[in-house]
Design a protein around this motif. Structure first.
Motif, PDB file in Angstrom:
ATOM      1  N   GLU A  91       0.838  -1.208   0.000  1.00 44.92           N
ATOM      2  CA  GLU A  91       0.000   0.000   0.000  1.00 44.92           C
ATOM      3  C   GLU A  91       0.868   1.251   0.000  1.00 44.92           C
ATOM      4  OE1 GLU A  91      -3.204   0.256  -0.603  1.00 44.92           O
ATOM      5  OE2 GLU A  91      -3.047  -1.914  -0.901  1.00 44.92           O
ATOM      6  N   ARG A  92       1.949   1.197   0.716  1.00 44.97           N
ATOM      7  CA  ARG A  92       2.879   2.329   0.753  1.00 44.97           C
ATOM      8  C   ARG A  92       3.441   2.607  -0.637  1.00 44.97           C
ATOM      9  NH1 ARG A  92       8.126   2.114   4.756  1.00 44.97           N
ATOM     10  NH2 ARG A  92       8.650   4.352   4.752  1.00 44.97           N
ATOM     11  N   LEU A  93       3.768   1.549  -1.364  1.00 41.06           N
ATOM     12  CA  LEU A  93       4.311   1.685  -2.713  1.00 41.06           C
ATOM     13  C   LEU A  93       3.246   2.192  -3.677  1.00 41.06           C
ATOM     14  CD1 LEU A  93       6.958   1.262  -4.226  1.00 41.06           C
ATOM     15  CD2 LEU A  93       6.290  -1.124  -4.601  1.00 41.06           C
ATOM     16  N   ARG A  94       2.020   1.690  -3.528  1.00 43.87           N
ATOM     17  CA  ARG A  94       0.919   2.175  -4.374  1.00 43.87           C
ATOM     18  C   ARG A  94       0.660   3.663  -4.149  1.00 43.87           C
ATOM     19  NH1 ARG A  94      -2.665  -3.233  -3.247  1.00 43.87           N
ATOM     20  NH2 ARG A  94      -2.212  -4.313  -5.232  1.00 43.87           N
ATOM     21  N   ALA A  95       0.780   4.086  -2.893  1.00 42.57           N
ATOM     22  CA  ALA A  95       0.517   5.487  -2.565  1.00 42.57           C
ATOM     23  C   ALA A  95       1.642   6.403  -3.035  1.00 42.57           C
ATOM     24  CB  ALA A  95       0.326   5.636  -1.053  1.00 42.57           C
ATOM     25  N   ASP A  96       2.857   5.867  -3.151  1.00 45.66           N
ATOM     26  CA  ASP A  96       4.013   6.679  -3.532  1.00 45.66           C
ATOM     27  C   ASP A  96       4.913   5.909  -4.481  1.00 45.66           C
ATOM     28  OD1 ASP A  96       6.095   8.424  -3.792  1.00 45.66           O
ATOM     29  OD2 ASP A  96       6.735   8.361  -1.688  1.00 45.66           O
ATOM     30  N   PRO A  97       4.565   5.854  -5.786  1.00 44.28           N
ATOM     31  CA  PRO A  97       5.402   5.119  -6.749  1.00 44.28           C
ATOM     32  C   PRO A  97       6.814   5.683  -6.868  1.00 44.28           C
ATOM     33  CG  PRO A  97       3.235   5.640  -7.679  1.00 44.28           C
ATOM     34  CD  PRO A  97       3.348   6.415  -6.406  1.00 44.28           C
ATOM     35  N   GLY A  98       7.032   6.877  -6.344  1.00 41.00           N
ATOM     36  CA  GLY A  98       8.375   7.438  -6.346  1.00 41.00           C
ATOM     37  C   GLY A  98       9.352   6.624  -5.518  1.00 41.00           C
ATOM     38  N   LEU A  99       8.822   5.739  -4.672  1.00 43.75           N
ATOM     39  CA  LEU A  99       9.667   4.861  -3.877  1.00 43.75           C
ATOM     40  C   LEU A  99      10.223   3.680  -4.682  1.00 43.75           C
ATOM     41  CD1 LEU A  99       7.582   4.600  -0.550  1.00 43.75           C
ATOM     42  CD2 LEU A  99       9.747   5.826  -0.881  1.00 43.75           C
ATOM     43  N   LEU A 100       9.795   3.530  -5.917  1.00 44.75           N
ATOM     44  CA  LEU A 100      10.143   2.328  -6.686  1.00 44.75           C
ATOM     45  C   LEU A 100      11.638   2.025  -6.752  1.00 44.75           C
ATOM     46  CD1 LEU A 100       7.640   2.088  -9.677  1.00 44.75           C
ATOM     47  CD2 LEU A 100       8.286   0.264  -8.092  1.00 44.75           C
ATOM     48  N   PRO A 101      12.507   3.006  -7.033  1.00 48.74           N
ATOM     49  CA  PRO A 101      13.929   2.647  -7.073  1.00 48.74           C
ATOM     50  C   PRO A 101      14.426   2.034  -5.773  1.00 48.74           C
ATOM     51  CG  PRO A 101      13.585   4.771  -8.118  1.00 48.74           C
ATOM     52  CD  PRO A 101      12.278   4.401  -7.457  1.00 48.74           C
ATOM     53  N   ARG A 102      14.009   2.599  -4.632  1.00 46.74           N
ATOM     54  CA  ARG A 102      14.425   2.034  -3.348  1.00 46.74           C
ATOM     55  C   ARG A 102      13.756   0.689  -3.109  1.00 46.74           C
ATOM     56  NH1 ARG A 102      13.557   6.362   1.163  1.00 46.74           N
ATOM     57  NH2 ARG A 102      13.792   8.148  -0.223  1.00 46.74           N
ATOM     58  N   ALA A 103      12.482   0.585  -3.508  1.00 51.84           N
ATOM     59  CA  ALA A 103      11.744  -0.666  -3.296  1.00 51.84           C
ATOM     60  C   ALA A 103      12.382  -1.822  -4.047  1.00 51.84           C
ATOM     61  CB  ALA A 103      10.291  -0.490  -3.727  1.00 51.84           C
ATOM     62  N   VAL A 104      12.832  -1.568  -5.268  1.00 53.29           N
ATOM     63  CA  VAL A 104      13.466  -2.623  -6.064  1.00 53.29           C
ATOM     64  C   VAL A 104      14.734  -3.111  -5.366  1.00 53.29           C
ATOM     65  CG1 VAL A 104      14.778  -3.003  -8.193  1.00 53.29           C
ATOM     66  CG2 VAL A 104      12.466  -2.063  -8.301  1.00 53.29           C
TER      67      VAL A 104
ATOM     68  N   GLU B  77      10.629  -0.418 -14.236  1.00 52.41           N
ATOM     69  CA  GLU B  77       9.561  -0.248 -15.231  1.00 52.41           C
ATOM     70  C   GLU B  77       8.508  -1.343 -15.105  1.00 52.41           C
ATOM     71  OE1 GLU B  77       9.176   2.412 -16.811  1.00 52.41           O
ATOM     72  OE2 GLU B  77      11.130   3.282 -16.339  1.00 52.41           O
ATOM     73  N   SER B  78       8.916  -2.562 -14.795  1.00 52.50           N
ATOM     74  CA  SER B  78       7.965  -3.662 -14.653  1.00 52.50           C
ATOM     75  C   SER B  78       7.039  -3.449 -13.464  1.00 52.50           C
ATOM     76  CB  SER B  78       8.717  -4.986 -14.502  1.00 52.50           C
ATOM     77  OG  SER B  78       7.834  -6.050 -14.218  1.00 52.50           O
ATOM     78  N   PHE B  79       7.633  -3.175 -12.288  1.00 53.12           N
ATOM     79  CA  PHE B  79       6.807  -2.944 -11.104  1.00 53.12           C
ATOM     80  C   PHE B  79       5.929  -1.711 -11.297  1.00 53.12           C
ATOM     81  CE2 PHE B  79       9.710  -5.912  -9.094  1.00 53.12           C
ATOM     82  CZ  PHE B  79       8.922  -6.545  -8.145  1.00 53.12           C
ATOM     83  N   GLY B  80       6.479  -0.670 -11.900  1.00 55.85           N
ATOM     84  CA  GLY B  80       5.697   0.539 -12.134  1.00 55.85           C
ATOM     85  C   GLY B  80       4.530   0.303 -13.062  1.00 55.85           C
ATOM     86  N   ALA B  81       4.759  -0.464 -14.137  1.00 54.59           N
ATOM     87  CA  ALA B  81       3.681  -0.737 -15.093  1.00 54.59           C
ATOM     88  C   ALA B  81       2.549  -1.527 -14.437  1.00 54.59           C
ATOM     89  CB  ALA B  81       4.241  -1.511 -16.291  1.00 54.59           C
ATOM     90  N   LEU B  82       2.906  -2.494 -13.584  1.00 53.93           N
ATOM     91  CA  LEU B  82       1.867  -3.279 -12.907  1.00 53.93           C
ATOM     92  C   LEU B  82       1.106  -2.448 -11.876  1.00 53.93           C
ATOM     93  CD1 LEU B  82       3.788  -6.632 -12.588  1.00 53.93           C
ATOM     94  CD2 LEU B  82       1.546  -6.373 -13.651  1.00 53.93           C
ATOM     95  N   LEU B  83       1.801  -1.559 -11.174  1.00 53.81           N
ATOM     96  CA  LEU B  83       1.110  -0.684 -10.223  1.00 53.81           C
ATOM     97  C   LEU B  83       0.113   0.221 -10.935  1.00 53.81           C
ATOM     98  CD1 LEU B  83       4.106   0.356  -7.922  1.00 53.81           C
ATOM     99  CD2 LEU B  83       2.180  -1.105  -7.276  1.00 53.81           C
ATOM    100  N   ARG B  84       0.452   0.667 -12.142  1.00 51.05           N
ATOM    101  CA  ARG B  84      -0.454   1.546 -12.903  1.00 51.05           C
ATOM    102  C   ARG B  84      -1.607   0.769 -13.528  1.00 51.05           C
ATOM    103  NH1 ARG B  84       4.593   3.450 -14.597  1.00 51.05           N
ATOM    104  NH2 ARG B  84       4.395   2.329 -16.583  1.00 51.05           N
ATOM    105  N   ALA B  85      -1.284  -0.364 -14.164  1.00 48.98           N
ATOM    106  CA  ALA B  85      -2.292  -1.087 -14.937  1.00 48.98           C
ATOM    107  C   ALA B  85      -3.214  -1.925 -14.055  1.00 48.98           C
ATOM    108  CB  ALA B  85      -1.622  -1.986 -15.979  1.00 48.98           C
ATOM    109  N   ALA B  86      -2.707  -2.378 -12.912  1.00 45.61           N
ATOM    110  CA  ALA B  86      -3.485  -3.264 -12.030  1.00 45.61           C
ATOM    111  C   ALA B  86      -3.332  -2.794 -10.587  1.00 45.61           C
ATOM    112  CB  ALA B  86      -3.005  -4.706 -12.191  1.00 45.61           C
TER     113      ALA B  86
END
Length: 399
Positions: free
Chosen positions: A265-278, A363-372
């Motif tokens: 949920e934290r990642l969904r709320a702030d996709p800017g965290l993606l580089p750190r999340a990966v 890009e993969s995690f980001g695309a899935l967060l956006r599309a689904a």
């Protein structure tokens, strides 16, 4: 649970056993494989950079001098391909290969791929959403790096279905004590893949295009070029290393997020965290659990002397959960700041493809967060039997 890489329960969750090793036997001999297990981050990190160890010993000694049996004759086609790339060789051969390959595989070239990677990832994620779900591994995680590396190498679209099976079969040889069937399958795959690439490389040498095989065929440094075998070995390595790990980070990573819904949920709320999340997902459930090195000179590890001729097994999964380095290491934290994980290795064998892997994963995690945005787990997954290269069989999801 004890260290037992053939036990499905251990493969599913090795981290309790790692904790026990770090606490009680950080450097210990494992009789079934004849290896010294190294469990702590400081030791693993230091040994990756220590030139008294090597990925191979054949530049320094014969099989007999190391008390080893020569590889069976039937394996020769496999090792001819693998040792023509840079992973299983040491300086000065490694230095020369990495210098030449780096001229074609530049950070600028990798970054230029980002728009294309995003487009592929978006299409795959939207396809999964339109289906209402399915196996995230086969529908998103696997096609993305295969498509990217195939386009990079210039593999025609009609042939790309061959790449994933070849890669998986070749990587079977890197498991601990592989069966005779797995060995023969790996040899066959290496022969087929190298034969395919040899034909493609010869065509590209005469008719160069805007692709990695053409670039590798043309690259030169003070008159030095890759031989045909080296070009083929490099392409096999790019596919295997750049594909297997990326697929497993994606699968293991989503499974980790489903088990830690607050972090998702934290990642969904702030996709800017993606580089750190990966980076955190690579640390928390490492795709490459073990990396093996040969001891070329007697070496002391954590007060234990390991003699020349022995093999050490560096436990990446354990090092990445070491509380001496990571605060609250068993907690998944998609915003973790200080994260010196070693999932890409260290030293001269640090993963050349790390920048591309990071682009693909973000890009993969980001695309899935956006599309689904409401992606959910449909059923609990099971792990493939392999321990060294560790990943899920499938990851069934709904949207």
């Amino acid at each position: 649970m004890r260290f037992d890489p053939w036990n499905p329960e251990f493969v599913a969750h090795p981290y309790d056993a790692y904790r026990e090793l770090r606490d009680t036997a950080p450097v210990s001999f494992f009789e079934p494989t004849g290896q010294w297990l190294v469990a702590r981050h400081a030791d693993v990190n230091a040994l990756l950079r220590d030139r008294r160890l090597g990925r191979s010993y054949l530049h320094a000694a014969s099989h007999e001098e190391f008390g080893r049996q020569p590889e069976p004759e039937f394996q020769e086609p496999f090792w001819r391909v693998i040792r023509a790339g840079m992973l299983d060789v040491e300086p000065p051969v490694h230095t020369r290969l990495r210098r030449l390959v780096s001229k074609a595989f530049t950070p600028r070239m990798v970054e230029s791929l980002r728009p294309r990677v995003r487009k592929i990832a978006t299409g795959l994620a939207e396809g999964l959403a339109e289906r209402g779900g399915g196996d995230l591994l086969s529908l998103v995680a696997e096609p993305l790096p295969v498509t990217v590396i195939a386009e990079m190498l210039g593999v025609p679209e009609a042939d790309r279905h061959l790449l994933r099976p070849w890669s998986a079969d070749i990587c079977g040889m890197y498991e601990l004590n592989p069966s005779a069937e797995v060995q023969h399958t790996a040899v066959r795959a290496a022969g087929e893949f190298s034969g395919y690439l040899r034909e493609l490389a010869r065509h590209r040498r005469d008719h160069p295009g805007d692709d990695m095989i053409s670039a590798l065929a043309q690259v030169a440094d003070e008159g030095d070029r890759l031989t045909e075998d080296e070009l083929i070995g490099t392409c096999v390595l790019l596919l295997n290393a750049g594909h297997e790990a990326t697929v497993n980070v994606t699968g293991n990573g989503w499974w980790a997020l489903f088990r830690n819904p607050a972090q998702l949920e934290r990642l969904r709320a702030d996709p800017g965290l993606l580089p750190r999340a990966v980076e955190e997902l690579m640390r928390w459930d490492t795709p490459l659990q073990m990396f093996e090195r040969w001891v070329l000179e007697d070496v002391e590890i954590g007060g234990v002397t390991v003699p020349r001729g022995k093999e050490v097994a560096l436990l990446f999964g354990s090092a990445n959960r070491d509380p001496e380095v990571f605060e609250d290491p068993d907690r998944l934290d998609v915003a973790r700041h200080d994260n010196p994980h070693i999932s890409f290795g260290a030293g001269i064998h640090f993963c050349l493809g790390a920048p591309l892997a990071r682009v693909e994963l973000i890009e993969s995690f980001g695309a899935l967060l956006r599309a689904a945005p409401s992606l959910e787990l449909a059923e609990e997954p099971s792990w493939k039997p392999g321990y060294v290269i560790r990943g899920l069989r499938t990851l069934q999801v709904t949207v």
